[in-house]
Write a protein that holds these residues in place. Structure first.
Motif, short mmCIF file in Angstrom:
data_model
loop_
_atom_site.label_atom_id
_atom_site.label_comp_id
_atom_site.label_asym_id
_atom_site.label_seq_id
_atom_site.Cartn_x
_atom_site.Cartn_y
_atom_site.Cartn_z
N UNK A 31 5.07 22.80 53.16
CA UNK A 31 3.90 23.60 52.98
C UNK A 31 3.58 24.75 53.86
N UNK A 32 4.38 24.79 55.13
CA UNK A 32 3.93 25.79 55.94
C UNK A 32 5.16 26.66 56.20
N UNK A 33 4.83 28.08 56.61
CA UNK A 33 5.95 28.83 57.04
C UNK A 33 5.50 29.80 58.04
N UNK A 34 6.08 30.34 59.05
CA UNK A 34 5.81 31.40 60.06
C UNK A 34 6.38 32.71 59.55
N UNK A 35 5.16 33.71 59.51
CA UNK A 35 5.88 35.00 59.10
C UNK A 35 6.12 35.07 57.55
N UNK A 36 5.99 34.04 56.73
CA UNK A 36 6.27 34.25 55.11
C UNK A 36 5.33 33.56 54.39
N UNK A 37 4.99 33.98 53.32
CA UNK A 37 4.08 33.10 52.40
C UNK A 37 2.71 34.05 52.44
N UNK A 38 1.74 32.96 51.92
CA UNK A 38 0.32 33.41 51.72
C UNK A 38 -0.62 33.05 53.21
N UNK A 39 -1.27 33.96 53.58
CA UNK A 39 -2.07 33.83 54.83
C UNK A 39 -3.20 32.72 54.51
N UNK A 40 -3.00 31.83 55.76
CA UNK A 40 -3.86 30.40 55.49
C UNK A 40 -4.77 30.61 56.93
N UNK A 41 -5.86 30.79 56.60
CA UNK A 41 -7.08 31.07 57.82
C UNK A 41 -7.61 29.84 58.17
N UNK A 42 -7.75 29.84 59.54
CA UNK A 42 -8.68 28.75 60.15
C UNK A 42 -9.58 29.50 61.10
N UNK A 43 -10.48 28.76 61.79
CA UNK A 43 -11.62 29.14 62.49
C UNK A 43 -10.86 30.07 63.76
N UNK A 44 -9.66 29.31 64.42
CA UNK A 44 -9.33 30.20 65.50
C UNK A 44 -8.79 31.38 65.04
N UNK A 45 -8.40 31.80 63.91
CA UNK A 45 -7.74 33.12 63.43
C UNK A 45 -9.04 34.19 63.47
N UNK A 46 -10.18 33.49 63.19
CA UNK A 46 -11.38 34.46 63.15
C UNK A 46 -11.69 34.70 64.48
N UNK A 47 -11.69 33.81 65.32
CA UNK A 47 -11.93 33.77 66.74
C UNK A 47 -11.21 35.09 67.52
N UNK A 48 -9.65 35.05 67.37
CA UNK A 48 -8.63 35.61 67.82
C UNK A 48 -8.78 37.43 67.23
N UNK A 49 -9.20 37.34 65.93
CA UNK A 49 -9.01 38.77 65.42
C UNK A 49 -9.87 39.80 66.09
N UNK A 50 -9.59 40.96 66.27
CA UNK A 50 -10.35 42.21 66.68
C UNK A 50 -11.11 42.90 65.42
N UNK A 51 -12.10 43.37 65.62
CA UNK A 51 -12.71 44.27 64.73
C UNK A 51 -13.14 43.51 63.39
N UNK A 52 -13.71 44.11 62.36
CA UNK A 52 -14.08 43.55 61.39
C UNK A 52 -13.06 42.77 60.45
#
Length: 430
Positions: A31-52
């Motif tokens: 079910x999971x891959x690093x660097x390939x496949x569809x982006x899978x967002x979690x709260x941690x990803x929102x926290x880490x992202x810069x900008x809008x």
């Protein structure tokens, strides 16, 4: 107070759909891959992202995960909102994306301007408390998200408000990127000036350095830091209330007073008992301080005191290094304590079984092997470093100024207290 031409609508009315995600079976390699496949967002990803925008996620999911679980794929432009823990974090998905159940997805097309909606939700994060579920945690859910009311000006004003706030975001981002660039150039230039000394340092394992007396190559030698120190002075940590000292009051510094961005005198605890007030422990402008105990990343962190109110004393987790001016400058010692090869020695010397707190002894500090040269050469390194530091600090001050300006304009524009024409005049005068 909003102007009379503003209306309102719920998020459910403004979006083509409001939904939430799901989590495929954890640990299933199908079910999971690093660097390939569809982006899978979690709260941690929102926290880490810069900008809008959210451009990347730590995990991606496979076609099998999409086929065999309740996951959905959302289109580019979807607005993601955190619903658990840190409620109300907002990002716009730049690409097709899936998400876990902790995130609500506002699906385009929207019946309002996309970036206006983003800025409004980002500005009004605190308003989720009016809608949140009555649980032990401050969580919200999809139904709450749908009925959240958004106040809206005309379509043209939405667009212009979004453009003003985007312009400020871009200017702030540009200043921070420039500051980061100068910081990288600063480090590279300093390391180049000290290259011979660093090569000597790198020729030994960090764990071996404490047993060396000295080593040399050309104009640079390795020597223990202790040779440059007249004295190491320690503080006390009496039992006092956790309230900062006010004007004219004495205080005991917290370990957090020494950080990556320099000295923070506001990080202290008031010491009203006169028997605890020891003049010799007070920090002064120009003091070189170092943390004796802290987390693994921050133990051995150093700073030079710029300005400080009187009556602030060292605590037992902070030390004052008194540098022999005939041997070196405190500015050079401060600079060299942040070099990666010296930080590595500090990490090895730090003791303690707790993952959250490490300690380094005065003896270990004295044994740190440091690149030394003649005074003129070391002072030249300090001058070059200070020049870059001044540029970095000037850029960050501008970024902070624009950030404060944006915060004020957001409040004014998104309540209708100030109209767009007035805000555009402010930007023209920057």
């Amino acid at each position: 107070m909003r102007k009379g031409d503003w209306g309102s609508a719920t998020l459910g009315d403004l979006c083509s759909d409001v939904t939430s995600g799901a989590t495929p079976q954890s640990g299933n390699s199908r079910y999971y891959r690093e660097g390939a496949g569809t982006l899978f967002a979690k709260i941690e990803d929102l926290t880490a992202a810069n900008g809008s925008y959210l451009d990347e996620t730590t995990l991606r999911v496979t076609k099998a995960a999409l086929r065999e679980s309740a996951l959905k794929v959302y289109p580019p432009g979807t607005i993601l909102i955190s619903m658990y823990g840190t409620v109300g974090l907002v990002k716009i998905a730049r690409y097709s994306i899936s998400a876990n159940q902790a995130l609500a997805a506002l699906i385009p097309p929207f019946k309002c301007h996309e970036k206006f909606l983003y800025h409004y939700l980002n500005w009004s994060r605190g308003d989720w408390g009016k809608y949140k579920a009555q649980t032990t945690q401050a969580n919200i859910n999809g139904a709450i998200v749908k009925r959240r009311v958004i106040n809206l000006p005309t379509a043209n004003e939405q667009r212009r408000i979004a453009e003003i706030l985007d312009t400020l975001d871009q200017a702030i981002s540009s200043l921070r990127l420039s500051a980061n660039k100068y910081a990288q150039i600063r480090l590279a230039h300093v390391r180049d000036l000290m290259a011979e000394g660093l090569r000597v340092l790198q020729s030994f394992e960090a764990s071996e350095l404490g047993s060396l007396e000295s080593r040399g190559r050309g104009p640079w030698v390795l020597a223990p830091l202790g040779r440059a120190l007249i004295k190491i002075e320690a503080g006390n940590s009496p039992s006092v209330e956790d309230t900062p000292a006010g004007p004219g009051e004495w205080g005991v510094l917290k370990v957090s007073a020494i950080g990556r961005n320099g000295f923070r005198p506001e990080e202290n605890k008031v010491a009203r008992d006169r028997s605890l007030q020891i003049k010799e422990l007070c920090v002064r402008s120009g003091d070189l301080l170092i943390t004796r105990a802290n987390t693994a990343e921050l133990v051995g962190m150093a700073c030079i005191v710029d300005e400080t109110p009187p009556g602030l004393m060292l605590c037992d987790k902070t030390l004052r290094l008194r540098v022999d001016d005939d041997f070196s400058s405190r500015e050079y010692v401060h600079l060299i304590l942040a070099i990666a090869e010296v930080r590595r020695q500090i990490e090895i010397a730090a003791t303690g079984t707790s993952g959250s707190m490490k300690n380094i002894s005065q003896a270990s500090i004295r044994r740190l092997m440091i690149p030394w040269s003649d005074r003129e050469r070391m002072d030249h390194v300090v001058r070059i470093d200070a020049g870059y530091a001044a540029q970095v600090n000037a850029l960050m001050r501008k970024a902070r100024h624009l950030t404060l300006l944006k915060q004020g304009l957001m409040e004014d524009l998104l309540t209708g207290r100030v109209r767009v024409a007035e805000a555009e005049t402010v930007l023209e005068n920057l």
